[in-house]
Structure formats: C-alpha cells, structure tokens
Design a protein around this motif. Structure first.
Motif, PDB file in Angstrom:
ATOM      1  N   LEU A 154       0.930  -1.261   0.014  1.00 58.14           N
ATOM      2  CA  LEU A 154      -0.188   0.091   0.064  1.00 58.14           C
ATOM      3  C   LEU A 154       0.812   1.344  -0.028  1.00 58.14           C
ATOM      4  O   LEU A 154       0.457   2.128  -0.614  1.00 58.14           O
ATOM      5  CB  LEU A 154      -0.911  -0.036   1.169  1.00 58.14           C
ATOM      6  CG  LEU A 154      -1.960  -1.104   1.060  1.00 58.14           C
ATOM      7  CD1 LEU A 154      -2.837  -0.923   2.472  1.00 58.14           C
ATOM      8  CD2 LEU A 154      -3.216  -0.651  -0.084  1.00 58.14           C
ATOM      9  N   LEU A 155       2.000   1.267   0.774  1.00 60.42           N
ATOM     10  CA  LEU A 155       2.775   2.225   0.797  1.00 60.42           C
ATOM     11  C   LEU A 155       3.438   2.733  -0.513  1.00 60.42           C
ATOM     12  O   LEU A 155       3.775   3.917  -0.867  1.00 60.42           O
ATOM     13  CB  LEU A 155       3.965   2.099   2.031  1.00 60.42           C
ATOM     14  CG  LEU A 155       4.989   3.428   2.215  1.00 60.42           C
ATOM     15  CD1 LEU A 155       3.983   4.451   2.610  1.00 60.42           C
ATOM     16  CD2 LEU A 155       5.623   3.085   3.480  1.00 60.42           C
ATOM     17  N   ALA A 156       3.766   1.694  -1.308  1.00 61.62           N
ATOM     18  CA  ALA A 156       4.549   1.635  -2.493  1.00 61.62           C
ATOM     19  C   ALA A 156       3.525   2.421  -3.362  1.00 61.62           C
ATOM     20  O   ALA A 156       3.901   2.940  -4.571  1.00 61.62           O
ATOM     21  CB  ALA A 156       5.153   0.146  -2.950  1.00 61.62           C
ATOM     22  N   LEU A 157       2.216   2.222  -3.369  1.00 64.58           N
ATOM     23  CA  LEU A 157       1.430   2.929  -4.221  1.00 64.58           C
ATOM     24  C   LEU A 157       1.362   4.415  -4.047  1.00 64.58           C
ATOM     25  O   LEU A 157       0.970   5.083  -5.042  1.00 64.58           O
ATOM     26  CB  LEU A 157      -0.082   2.350  -4.222  1.00 64.58           C
ATOM     27  CG  LEU A 157      -0.084   0.741  -4.578  1.00 64.58           C
ATOM     28  CD1 LEU A 157      -1.510   0.159  -4.213  1.00 64.58           C
ATOM     29  CD2 LEU A 157      -0.026   0.691  -6.046  1.00 64.58           C
ATOM     30  N   TYR A 166       8.493   2.353 -16.437  1.00 59.68           N
ATOM     31  CA  TYR A 166       7.007   1.894 -16.411  1.00 59.68           C
ATOM     32  C   TYR A 166       6.261   2.051 -15.031  1.00 59.68           C
ATOM     33  O   TYR A 166       7.226   1.706 -13.951  1.00 59.68           O
ATOM     34  CB  TYR A 166       6.574   0.640 -16.774  1.00 59.68           C
ATOM     35  CG  TYR A 166       6.862   0.598 -18.305  1.00 59.68           C
ATOM     36  CD1 TYR A 166       6.181   0.938 -19.100  1.00 59.68           C
ATOM     37  CD2 TYR A 166       7.796  -0.360 -18.989  1.00 59.68           C
ATOM     38  CE1 TYR A 166       6.379   0.918 -20.649  1.00 59.68           C
ATOM     39  CE2 TYR A 166       8.230  -0.718 -20.297  1.00 59.68           C
ATOM     40  CZ  TYR A 166       7.314   0.101 -21.166  1.00 59.68           C
ATOM     41  OH  TYR A 166       7.501   0.119 -22.591  1.00 59.68           O
ATOM     42  N   TYR A 167       5.294   2.467 -14.826  1.00 61.53           N
ATOM     43  CA  TYR A 167       4.714   2.429 -13.475  1.00 61.53           C
ATOM     44  C   TYR A 167       4.841   1.389 -12.628  1.00 61.53           C
ATOM     45  O   TYR A 167       5.108   1.493 -11.604  1.00 61.53           O
ATOM     46  CB  TYR A 167       3.065   2.825 -13.797  1.00 61.53           C
ATOM     47  CG  TYR A 167       2.332   3.001 -12.502  1.00 61.53           C
ATOM     48  CD1 TYR A 167       2.129   4.334 -11.592  1.00 61.53           C
ATOM     49  CD2 TYR A 167       1.370   1.904 -12.099  1.00 61.53           C
ATOM     50  CE1 TYR A 167       1.615   4.242 -10.636  1.00 61.53           C
ATOM     51  CE2 TYR A 167       0.749   1.991 -10.971  1.00 61.53           C
ATOM     52  CZ  TYR A 167       0.758   3.246 -10.126  1.00 61.53           C
ATOM     53  OH  TYR A 167       0.029   3.229  -8.915  1.00 61.53           O
ATOM     54  N   LEU A 168       4.267   0.073 -13.101  1.00 61.41           N
ATOM     55  CA  LEU A 168       4.340  -1.083 -12.378  1.00 61.41           C
ATOM     56  C   LEU A 168       5.873  -1.295 -11.942  1.00 61.41           C
ATOM     57  O   LEU A 168       6.158  -1.708 -10.814  1.00 61.41           O
ATOM     58  CB  LEU A 168       4.215  -2.360 -13.162  1.00 61.41           C
ATOM     59  CG  LEU A 168       4.061  -3.680 -12.466  1.00 61.41           C
ATOM     60  CD1 LEU A 168       2.916  -3.454 -11.436  1.00 61.41           C
ATOM     61  CD2 LEU A 168       3.622  -4.686 -13.454  1.00 61.41           C
ATOM     62  N   PHE A 169       6.987  -0.911 -12.696  1.00 56.27           N
ATOM     63  CA  PHE A 169       8.317  -1.117 -12.241  1.00 56.27           C
ATOM     64  C   PHE A 169       8.705  -0.209 -11.147  1.00 56.27           C
ATOM     65  O   PHE A 169       9.451  -0.575  -9.960  1.00 56.27           O
ATOM     66  CB  PHE A 169       9.234  -0.872 -13.549  1.00 56.27           C
ATOM     67  CG  PHE A 169       9.477  -1.828 -14.514  1.00 56.27           C
ATOM     68  CD1 PHE A 169       8.687  -3.083 -14.472  1.00 56.27           C
ATOM     69  CD2 PHE A 169       9.636  -1.619 -15.827  1.00 56.27           C
ATOM     70  CE1 PHE A 169       8.505  -4.171 -15.132  1.00 56.27           C
ATOM     71  CE2 PHE A 169       9.716  -2.555 -16.715  1.00 56.27           C
ATOM     72  CZ  PHE A 169       9.170  -3.741 -16.685  1.00 56.27           C
ATOM     73  N   ARG A 170       8.273   1.002 -11.282  1.00 51.70           N
ATOM     74  CA  ARG A 170       8.400   1.979 -10.109  1.00 51.70           C
ATOM     75  C   ARG A 170       7.598   1.839  -8.835  1.00 51.70           C
ATOM     76  O   ARG A 170       8.251   1.683  -7.820  1.00 51.70           O
ATOM     77  CB  ARG A 170       7.997   3.429 -10.417  1.00 51.70           C
ATOM     78  CG  ARG A 170       8.738   3.942 -11.714  1.00 51.70           C
ATOM     79  CD  ARG A 170       8.546   5.254 -12.037  1.00 51.70           C
ATOM     80  NE  ARG A 170       7.088   5.453 -12.957  1.00 51.70           N
ATOM     81  CZ  ARG A 170       6.152   6.200 -12.518  1.00 51.70           C
ATOM     82  NH1 ARG A 170       6.086   6.686 -11.103  1.00 51.70           N
ATOM     83  NH2 ARG A 170       5.052   6.172 -13.331  1.00 51.70           N
ATOM     84  N   VAL A 171       6.542   1.035  -8.768  1.00 53.11           N
ATOM     85  CA  VAL A 171       5.672   0.510  -7.762  1.00 53.11           C
ATOM     86  C   VAL A 171       6.603  -0.768  -6.949  1.00 53.11           C
ATOM     87  O   VAL A 171       6.757  -0.712  -5.717  1.00 53.11           O
ATOM     88  CB  VAL A 171       4.428   0.092  -7.907  1.00 53.11           C
ATOM     89  CG1 VAL A 171       3.603  -0.571  -6.966  1.00 53.11           C
ATOM     90  CG2 VAL A 171       3.530   1.434  -8.750  1.00 53.11           C
ATOM     91  N   PHE A 172       7.050  -1.530  -7.909  1.00 57.88           N
ATOM     92  CA  PHE A 172       7.720  -2.655  -7.374  1.00 57.88           C
ATOM     93  C   PHE A 172       8.965  -2.205  -6.656  1.00 57.88           C
ATOM     94  O   PHE A 172       9.404  -2.706  -5.702  1.00 57.88           O
ATOM     95  CB  PHE A 172       8.320  -3.525  -8.456  1.00 57.88           C
ATOM     96  CG  PHE A 172       7.212  -4.572  -9.004  1.00 57.88           C
ATOM     97  CD1 PHE A 172       5.936  -4.791  -8.350  1.00 57.88           C
ATOM     98  CD2 PHE A 172       7.084  -5.288 -10.311  1.00 57.88           C
ATOM     99  CE1 PHE A 172       5.131  -5.603  -8.870  1.00 57.88           C
ATOM    100  CE2 PHE A 172       6.000  -6.267 -10.510  1.00 57.88           C
ATOM    101  CZ  PHE A 172       4.963  -6.191  -9.791  1.00 57.88           C
ATOM    102  N   TRP A 173       9.861  -1.164  -7.186  1.00 60.26           N
ATOM    103  CA  TRP A 173      10.967  -0.835  -6.727  1.00 60.26           C
ATOM    104  C   TRP A 173      10.806  -0.358  -5.320  1.00 60.26           C
ATOM    105  O   TRP A 173      11.364  -0.510  -4.263  1.00 60.26           O
ATOM    106  CB  TRP A 173      11.537   0.079  -7.622  1.00 60.26           C
ATOM    107  CG  TRP A 173      12.954   0.410  -7.055  1.00 60.26           C
ATOM    108  CD1 TRP A 173      13.431   1.953  -6.314  1.00 60.26           C
ATOM    109  CD2 TRP A 173      14.284  -0.153  -7.421  1.00 60.26           C
ATOM    110  NE1 TRP A 173      14.952   1.564  -5.904  1.00 60.26           N
ATOM    111  CE2 TRP A 173      15.291   0.269  -6.678  1.00 60.26           C
ATOM    112  CE3 TRP A 173      14.600  -1.383  -7.946  1.00 60.26           C
ATOM    113  CZ2 TRP A 173      16.810   0.159  -6.615  1.00 60.26           C
ATOM    114  CZ3 TRP A 173      15.915  -1.845  -7.977  1.00 60.26           C
ATOM    115  CH2 TRP A 173      16.963  -1.113  -7.369  1.00 60.26           C
TER     116      TRP A 173
END
Length: 279
Positions: A154-157, A166-173
């Motif tokens: 949740l904090l990563a979002l 890409y958005y997903l890569f940034r959230v994963f990181w």
C-alpha cells in the motif's frame, strides 16, 4: 629490579572499560553507542572515497550472514531459532529487486542480489522440505509474512520513484525498499520470545545489522559531502524522504540487537540474551 610478577597487577584496560560500561545507566550506554556510531561514520567518511562501495559492502555483509546460516544447517541439521517468515520476506524483496534490476539497471548489485536470493531460497527449502523442518519453532514465529507485505504494498502505491520507467516497475521498486526495511522484524520478535538467541542465528542477525548500517551510512555520508543532487532530491517529493527514512528505520530496528550482541562478546559469554522490550 622488579619481578615479572608485577605484570599481574596491571589491570587489562579492555576489561576495565567493559566493567565501567556495565555499571553505566541505560541512557549513558545509549549515548555512548550513538557517539560510537558517529565516530564510525566519520572514519568511513575519511577512508572511503567512493561511497557506492558502502552499498557493495552492505550486500556482501548480507550474503555472508546467509552463508553463516548455511553453515549452521550443514553442521547442526537444525533450523531452530530461525524465522521462516523473515526468510520468506527476504526472498520476496530480493526477487522483486532482482526483477527491477534486470528491467531498470544491471550492475554488481544485481549479481550480489542473485547470489543472496539463491542462498535464501536454499534456507527456505531446508525449513519446508527437509527433515530439518521438524526443528522449526513455528509456535514462536508469530508474525506472518503477509501482515508485513500488505502495508508495504500500500505504501508503495503512495510513495514511489518519479522516473521515466513503467509505472509497475516503479511501484515494485518502492515495494522492495519498504519490505527490506521491516523484513527482519519477525526474526527479532521470535528471538524476543525465546530470550536466549542461538549463536549462529545471532551471527546472521548481526550481519544484517552491519549491512543496514553500511547502507544507511552511504546516504548520510552523501549528505555530509554536500551532494547537491541528493539534497535537492530530499526536498523534491515524498519518495526520496521515504528512501532515507527506510534506511534509518532498518538501522534502528537492528540497533538494539547489535548492542546486546557486542555486549555478550565483550563480556566473554558469546550468549546473546535479550530483554523483553527489545522489539
């Protein structure tokens, strides 16, 4: 002419220092520990020119810690004292970080992460699928990994890098940064319940503490050097602040344990005993 026996009357300064420290109040011990950390930072500042070296040393310390666990499994054929939940969390953040490294960047950190992930998966395998699983103290490993995963996701979002990836890569990181900060918490909680920490487990957790200190030192020394890019970044949004906060949180989570670890060896016992309020 004096006899060599007079040497027996000379007090060992190290023993004297340890005895003096043992009699100090808790606040004094904490202040001295903080002073020691500052002095160590200053030494690193003056001796290490390329601060990225600290990141490599931090990852090497983590890998060595996992190596200690591997040695324990081979020699003792037991996983007693180990938290399966922490190993699962560690494998998760390493896998996500490795994936992001391949997608976003590739360097020596990627290699070290790959080696550490393989070693961690080996520990998980032993805990779940070999005869050693009978020695796993499940009743003391009370903090389930999904209780830690969910808040980090949740904090990563909310706080993530604002790069061109890409958005997903940034959230994963962001997710792996936050998860790494608290992944050791189930292990510390388990050790708190046990009160006395098994020796090889203590070595492993101390290696994690050393790894976190070196990683945190990297960011602090960058600020001391007056890194304009980093200082500007800290004021540019929530993500840089959260990265630095995560490093500090990791360090402080393990600071108490590292204190009792060093204290036990300074006293010559080598047995780490934890008070109830360490976690």
């Amino acid at each position: 002419m004096g006899s060599d026996d007079t040497l027996g009357k000379v007090r060992d300064p190290m023993v004297a220092a340890v005895q003096w420290l043992k009699t100090r109040p808790a606040k004094t011990k904490a202040a001295l520990g903080g002073l020691g950390a500052v002095l160590l930072l200053l030494i690193l500042w003056r001796t290490i020119k390329d601060h990225d070296t600290l990141f490599v040393l931090a990852e090497m310390a983590h890998f060595v810690g996992i190596g200690v666990l591997g040695y324990k499994l081979q020699k003792k054929k037991s996983v007693a004292g180990l938290s399966l939940q922490t190993q699962l969390l560690t494998a998760t953040f390493l896998a996500v970080r490795l994936f992001c490294s391949f997608m976003m960047e590739y360097d020596i950190h990627t290699v070290l992460d790959a080696l550490t992930l393989l070693a961690t998966l080996g520990v998980v395998f032993c805990m779940l699928f070999t005869e050693m699983k009978a020695t796993y103290q499940k009743e003391q490993d009370v903090i389930k990994f999904y209780y830690v995963l969910a808040p980090c996701a949740l904090l990563a979002l909310v706080a993530k890098p604002s790069t061109t990836h890409y958005y997903l890569f940034r959230v994963f990181w962001a997710f792996c940064v936050y998860l790494e900060a608290v992944s050791v918490f189930p292990q510390l909680r388990m050790m708190q319940k046990a009160k006395v920490v098994e020796r090889f487990t203590a070595h492993y957790v101390f290696a994690l503490g050393l790894s976190r200190f070196l990683s945190c030192a990297h960011w602090i020394l960058q600020i001391l050097e007056g890194n304009k890019y980093l200082i500007q970044a800290l004021g540019s949004g929530l993500w840089p602040i959260m990265v630095l906060a995560s490093e500090v949180v990791q360090t402080f989570i393990l600071a108490d344990f590292c204190y009792y670890y060093v204290k036990s060896y300074a006293e010559g016992s080598g047995i780490v005993r934890l008070p109830a309020g360490i976690v």
